[in-house]
Design a protein around this motif. Structure first.
Motif, mmCIF file in Angstrom:
data_model
loop_
_atom_site.group_PDB
_atom_site.id
_atom_site.type_symbol
_atom_site.label_atom_id
_atom_site.label_comp_id
_atom_site.label_asym_id
_atom_site.label_seq_id
_atom_site.Cartn_x
_atom_site.Cartn_y
_atom_site.Cartn_z
ATOM 1 N N ILE A 91 15.951 25.397 -7.581
ATOM 2 C CA ILE A 91 15.837 25.027 -9.001
ATOM 3 C C ILE A 91 14.606 25.718 -9.600
ATOM 4 O O ILE A 91 14.641 26.224 -10.729
ATOM 5 C CB ILE A 91 15.791 23.491 -9.160
ATOM 6 C CG1 ILE A 91 17.181 22.913 -8.865
ATOM 7 C CG2 ILE A 91 15.320 23.098 -10.565
ATOM 8 C CD1 ILE A 91 17.221 21.407 -8.679
ATOM 9 N N ALA A 92 13.531 25.781 -8.819
ATOM 10 C CA ALA A 92 12.332 26.477 -9.304
ATOM 11 C C ALA A 92 12.660 27.948 -9.597
ATOM 12 O O ALA A 92 12.169 28.523 -10.576
ATOM 13 C CB ALA A 92 11.204 26.364 -8.283
ATOM 14 N N LEU A 93 13.514 28.542 -8.770
ATOM 15 C CA LEU A 93 13.904 29.949 -9.005
ATOM 16 C C LEU A 93 14.713 30.102 -10.299
ATOM 17 O O LEU A 93 14.536 31.061 -11.044
ATOM 18 C CB LEU A 93 14.719 30.492 -7.833
ATOM 19 C CG LEU A 93 14.010 30.590 -6.482
ATOM 20 C CD1 LEU A 93 15.005 30.957 -5.380
ATOM 21 C CD2 LEU A 93 12.883 31.621 -6.540
ATOM 22 N N LEU A 94 15.581 29.107 -10.554
ATOM 23 C CA LEU A 94 16.385 29.156 -11.784
ATOM 24 C C LEU A 94 15.486 29.203 -13.010
ATOM 25 O O LEU A 94 15.820 29.811 -14.022
ATOM 26 C CB LEU A 94 17.275 27.911 -11.910
ATOM 27 C CG LEU A 94 18.380 27.671 -10.896
ATOM 28 C CD1 LEU A 94 19.155 26.403 -11.260
ATOM 29 C CD2 LEU A 94 19.331 28.858 -10.860
ATOM 30 N N LYS A 95 14.348 28.507 -12.896
ATOM 31 C CA LYS A 95 13.493 28.348 -14.075
ATOM 32 C C LYS A 95 12.351 29.353 -14.138
ATOM 33 O O LYS A 95 11.604 29.359 -15.104
ATOM 34 C CB LYS A 95 12.903 26.931 -14.072
ATOM 35 C CG LYS A 95 13.987 25.866 -14.175
ATOM 36 C CD LYS A 95 13.387 24.475 -14.202
ATOM 37 C CE LYS A 95 14.506 23.460 -14.416
ATOM 38 N NZ LYS A 95 14.026 22.097 -14.529
ATOM 39 N N ASP A 96 12.204 30.140 -13.080
ATOM 40 C CA ASP A 96 11.050 31.032 -13.011
ATOM 41 C C ASP A 96 11.295 32.303 -13.823
ATOM 42 O O ASP A 96 11.902 33.263 -13.353
ATOM 43 C CB ASP A 96 10.763 31.372 -11.541
ATOM 44 C CG ASP A 96 9.481 32.179 -11.388
ATOM 45 O OD1 ASP A 96 8.962 32.666 -12.416
ATOM 46 O OD2 ASP A 96 9.013 32.310 -10.248
ATOM 47 N N GLU A 97 10.781 32.293 -15.043
ATOM 48 C CA GLU A 97 11.008 33.420 -15.962
ATOM 49 C C GLU A 97 10.268 34.673 -15.522
ATOM 50 O O GLU A 97 10.531 35.761 -16.030
ATOM 51 C CB GLU A 97 10.559 33.046 -17.376
ATOM 52 C CG GLU A 97 11.300 31.857 -17.998
ATOM 53 C CD GLU A 97 12.717 32.222 -18.451
ATOM 54 O OE1 GLU A 97 13.012 33.423 -18.534
ATOM 55 O OE2 GLU A 97 13.511 31.282 -18.704
ATOM 56 N N SER A 98 9.323 34.524 -14.598
ATOM 57 C CA SER A 98 8.544 35.703 -14.200
ATOM 58 C C SER A 98 9.320 36.609 -13.242
ATOM 59 O O SER A 98 8.921 37.730 -12.987
ATOM 60 C CB SER A 98 7.226 35.265 -13.551
ATOM 61 O OG SER A 98 7.490 34.742 -12.253
ATOM 62 N N ALA A 356 23.285 21.962 -12.486
ATOM 63 C CA ALA A 356 23.190 23.370 -12.888
ATOM 64 C C ALA A 356 23.092 24.248 -11.643
ATOM 65 O O ALA A 356 23.756 25.286 -11.542
ATOM 66 C CB ALA A 356 21.964 23.581 -13.784
ATOM 67 N N LEU A 357 22.293 23.805 -10.678
ATOM 68 C CA LEU A 357 22.153 24.590 -9.444
ATOM 69 C C LEU A 357 23.499 24.729 -8.739
ATOM 70 O O LEU A 357 23.853 25.811 -8.259
ATOM 71 C CB LEU A 357 21.134 23.922 -8.511
ATOM 72 C CG LEU A 357 20.956 24.610 -7.164
ATOM 73 C CD1 LEU A 357 20.385 26.014 -7.331
ATOM 74 C CD2 LEU A 357 20.074 23.780 -6.233
ATOM 75 N N GLY A 358 24.246 23.633 -8.696
ATOM 76 C CA GLY A 358 25.562 23.679 -8.049
ATOM 77 C C GLY A 358 26.441 24.747 -8.677
ATOM 78 O O GLY A 358 27.095 25.528 -7.985
ATOM 79 N N SER A 359 26.447 24.805 -10.012
ATOM 80 C CA SER A 359 27.272 25.813 -10.685
ATOM 81 C C SER A 359 26.781 27.222 -10.381
ATOM 82 O O SER A 359 27.581 28.125 -10.133
ATOM 83 C CB SER A 359 27.250 25.604 -12.205
ATOM 84 O OG SER A 359 27.679 24.305 -12.512
ATOM 85 N N VAL A 360 25.463 27.422 -10.422
ATOM 86 C CA VAL A 360 24.926 28.772 -10.188
ATOM 87 C C VAL A 360 25.194 29.202 -8.739
ATOM 88 O O VAL A 360 25.616 30.330 -8.476
ATOM 89 C CB VAL A 360 23.413 28.840 -10.515
ATOM 90 C CG1 VAL A 360 22.856 30.210 -10.166
ATOM 91 C CG2 VAL A 360 23.174 28.536 -11.996
ATOM 92 N N MET A 361 24.975 28.288 -7.786
ATOM 93 C CA MET A 361 25.209 28.640 -6.380
ATOM 94 C C MET A 361 26.674 28.960 -6.121
ATOM 95 O O MET A 361 27.003 29.818 -5.316
ATOM 96 C CB MET A 361 24.777 27.492 -5.453
ATOM 97 C CG MET A 361 23.289 27.369 -5.252
ATOM 98 S SD MET A 361 22.554 28.905 -4.660
ATOM 99 C CE MET A 361 23.259 29.007 -3.012
ATOM 100 N N GLY A 362 27.544 28.219 -6.805
ATOM 101 C CA GLY A 362 28.966 28.449 -6.601
ATOM 102 C C GLY A 362 29.385 29.851 -7.027
ATOM 103 O O GLY A 362 30.271 30.445 -6.443
ATOM 104 N N LEU A 363 28.717 30.376 -8.061
ATOM 105 C CA LEU A 363 29.126 31.675 -8.599
ATOM 106 C C LEU A 363 28.262 32.839 -8.132
ATOM 107 O O LEU A 363 28.734 33.961 -8.025
ATOM 108 C CB LEU A 363 29.138 31.618 -10.129
ATOM 109 C CG LEU A 363 30.211 30.711 -10.738
ATOM 110 C CD1 LEU A 363 30.070 30.662 -12.257
ATOM 111 C CD2 LEU A 363 31.609 31.188 -10.361
#
Ligand SMILES: [Zn+2]
Length: 681
Positions: A91-98, A356-363
């Motif tokens: 989740i931290a990676l999803l949000k890490d804009e850097s 949200a993580l579940g959806s991103v990981m699935g794809l």
């Protein structure tokens, strides 16, 4: 080991419903030995927990009494904690804009599509409407076939599974596999006589389907008819699909080896246009096909008929509706979650971040994997794991050299297999390349459904390109072996063990653990995985991953006799009243638990002042868990792993080192007389 054939089958979410009154678990020792401590509420302050009678409960009782199953989850435990840590990091990676680069760009774009609720709520269920109305308008076999041939249709459900995998006989080549479709009740036996687990699965489909179909505008009557027809079609399919119990038979893998040329496949499928379906799905026609259940394919002409069009149309409608619960607006997703939670005995909701993580990981599994490796994997971790693997392999060599029931011929082959074991630890040398994928984000008018279709097309094209090409067995296949998962795996198809980065935290492994603790946790997991190369499944694959029986008949019979003794012993456990515990179902995993423990005990024996107490406690801690009753009902019906309290107690009771260290004797619950022991190795 996850059986590789699982790649062929639709992953079915196992969710369910039974009346709350039936949810109460019995606080009773039903098999005369150990209380099933895994069920939430089964252990109370007053439950006896003596070290010599029930080691698992002795170590874990304090934890069990205060354990809480997190909101939206079905279980809690050490593995569940590791899963939590992995999710928090992701989740931290999803949000890490850097983060920069194509992987980060894809991930952030998809995360924006998933998490922008204003955008999704404004769209409501609109993105689903054209899909459902197109499916609903199918009124002839011709129209049905045209629908399935049109790749612009985002959700297409074929009455067969088309997949690409390494060939079981020649593992140097990728081949197309033709399998049977996943059933809504998971096991074809459920369509003859429904078990409690089948009832749970039925209730889930029925209730989620009812909600979704009405939300998508169907009337009450039409909804009921769609669900009835969908299950009627599933029942037609089930008639021709082998029951799950056949997957545990000794000849299961060889039963899958049915090869067909394109012409022969067409002939097998009769009037069903199988090669056209395959190309419509996006796979090219290769030189050869492996068909897991030819009888099923031969039956397609009587399933795929003009007469059955209404049933299949409604089957597709129900599948499409249920598949979209998490792709539409917030109301849909919340309601669907509430329905499945009620059925599965889950309280609270998962967080929006988790969803949200579940959806991103699935794809985007590979891009997420790449980001995880760069952020969290270290060379030190990898070295630690490689060291334990090296020690464990050395033990297996000794064990195979000395085990007295193995003849010389089989022994030589087994050692050769061990010497050729491939090791994939923590992260690949080279990251997977998904630079060929792109889709529109929210600023460009994208939608979740469109993004998911783009990923699907990208993946199928990748798989299609690989058909008939050579497999590099020394290369880590990130598409099939993601490292950001809480798992470890033996892959019989390239004779490899795979220890994934996602499992390396908390009570499984952390750099601060003592040596004994590391061995008690990740060490026994590694020992477990290596043993899969030599269990009833692994025995059927050779050093290169080809299906070939390298056992002499006599040795295989000796092996089977030992496995049968173990299965019979496990048959005697009754974790809870309605549980129909099958020793045969859990035998390979139970064999692996015992072999894993034995291999690490052999390493321990060579160390001075080894702290056995710390080691055994860590092992018991590794497998502690608390689960909801409905979850465990479905787990016992399907999972090939023993329940966790048995992974602890039934495993430890096999070993002198354990019994002697704690002074356990006849009459104690943890005592198993040497002649009654069942470890295969
Ligand atoms: Zn296993």
């Amino acid at each position: 080991m996850k059986k590789m054939i699982a790649l062929l089958l639709c992953a079915l979410l196992i969710l369910s419903l039974i009346p709350a009154s039936a949810l109460a678990a019995e606080n009773e020792i039903l098999d005369g030995r150990w209380l099933c401590a895994d069920i939430q509420g089964n252990v109370t302050e007053n439950t006896p927990a003596a070290l010599k009678d029930d080691f698992g409960l002795y170590v874990n009782k304090e934890w069990i009494l205060q354990a809480e199953i997190p909101d939206g989850e079905t279980s809690a435990g050490s593995m569940e904690d590791v899963i939590r840590t992995l999710k928090d990091r992701q989740i931290a990676l999803l949000k890490d804009e850097s983060l920069t680069g194509h992987d980060a760009e894809l991930v952030h774009k998809l995360y924006a599509l998933v998490s922008d609720w204003d955008y999704r709520n404004a769209q409501g269920v609109e993105p689903a409407m054209p899909i459902i109305s197109t499916i609903r308008s199918i009124d002839s076999l011709e129209a049905l076939t045209a629908y399935l041939y049109d790749r612009n249709n985002l959700l297409r459900y074929y009455p067969l599974v088309m997949a690409v995998s390494t060939d079981f006989i020649n593992p140097d080549i990728y081949i197309t596999q033709i399998g049977t479709p996943g059933l809504m009740l998971s096991d074809s036996a459920e369509y003859k006589e429904r078990t409690q687990a089948g009832e749970l699965r039925y209730a889930l489909r029925e209730q989620l389907g009812t909600y979704m179909l009405q939300r998508l505008g169907l009337s009450e009557d039409e909804t009921a008819r769609v669900i009835e027809n969908a299950f009627a079609f599933d029942t037609l399919l089930a008639e021709h699909i082998k029951p799950q119990a056949t997957h545990y038979e000794a000849d299961y893998f060889t039963s899958l080896l049915n090869y067909y040329s394109p012409e022969e496949l067409e002939a097998l499928a009769g009037g069903f246009p199988i090669l056209d379906m395959l190309q419509a799905y996006g796979l090219k026609v290769g030189q050869s096909f492996m068909v897991t259940e030819p009888d099923y394919i031969a039956a397609l002409p009587e399933i795929y008929t003009e007469e059955n069009v209404p049933l299949m149309r409604d089957w597709m409608t129900l599948k499409a509706a249920i598949s979209m619960t998490d792709s539409l607006d917030q109301e849909t997703s919340k309601q669907a979650e509430a329905i499945s939670n009620a059925i599965m005995g889950v309280s609270g909701e998962t967080s929006e971040d988790d969803d949200a993580l579940g959806s991103v990981m699935g794809l985007l599994p590979v891009p997420m994997d790449n980001l995880y490796i760069q952020a969290y994997c270290t060379a030190q971790q990898r070295q630690d794991i490689l060291d334990i693997i090296e020690d464990t392999v050395a033990f297996y060599r000794q064990m195979l050299e000395s085990v007295d029931w193995l003849g010389d011929e089989t022994r030589a082959k087994a050692i050769e297999k061990l010497d050729n074991l491939r090791i994939f630890a923590v992260y690949p040398d080279e990251l997977g390349d998904w630079s060929g994928l792109d889709f529109a984000g929210p600023d460009e008018g994208g939608s979740l459904l469109a993004a998911s279709a783009a990923v699907q097309e990208f993946l199928i094209a990748l798989l299609s390109d690989s058909i008939d090409t050579t497999v590099d067995k020394d290369e880590w296949d990130q598409l099939r072996m993601q490292t950001a998962q809480v798992n470890a795996q033996y892959n019989p198809q390239n004779n490899s063990i795979n220890i994934y980065a996602g499992i390396l935290s908390g009570n499984v492994y952390n750099e601060e653990m003592s040596y004994e603790q590391k061995l008690g946790a990740i060490g026994t997991v590694i020992g477990h995985e290596i043993s899969h190369g030599f269990d009833t499944n692994g025995a059927q694959f050779d050093k290169d991953g080809a299906i070939s029986n390298w056992w002499t008949e006599e040795d295989y019979a000796a092996f089977q006799a030992r496995a049968a003794k173990l299965a019979a012993w496990y048959d005697g456990f009754i974790p809870f009243e309605s549980a129909n515990y099958s020793g045969r179902q859990v035998q390979t995993e139970a064999i692996a638990d015992m072999a894993g423990m034995k291999s690490i005990l052999a390493i321990a024996a060579q160390k001075e002042d080894f702290d056995y107490d710390a080691f055994f406690r860590q092992y018991a801690t590794l497998w502690r868990m608390q689960g909801s009753y409905p979850y465990l009902v479905t787990f016992v019906a399907k999972d090939t792993h023993p329940m966790r309290y048995l992974r602890i107690n039934a495993t430890l009771a096999q070993f002198d080192e354990f019994v002697d260290f704690y002074g356990i004797t006849e009459g104690d619950g943890m005592y198993n007389a040497p002649e009654a022991r069942v470890a295969v190795w």
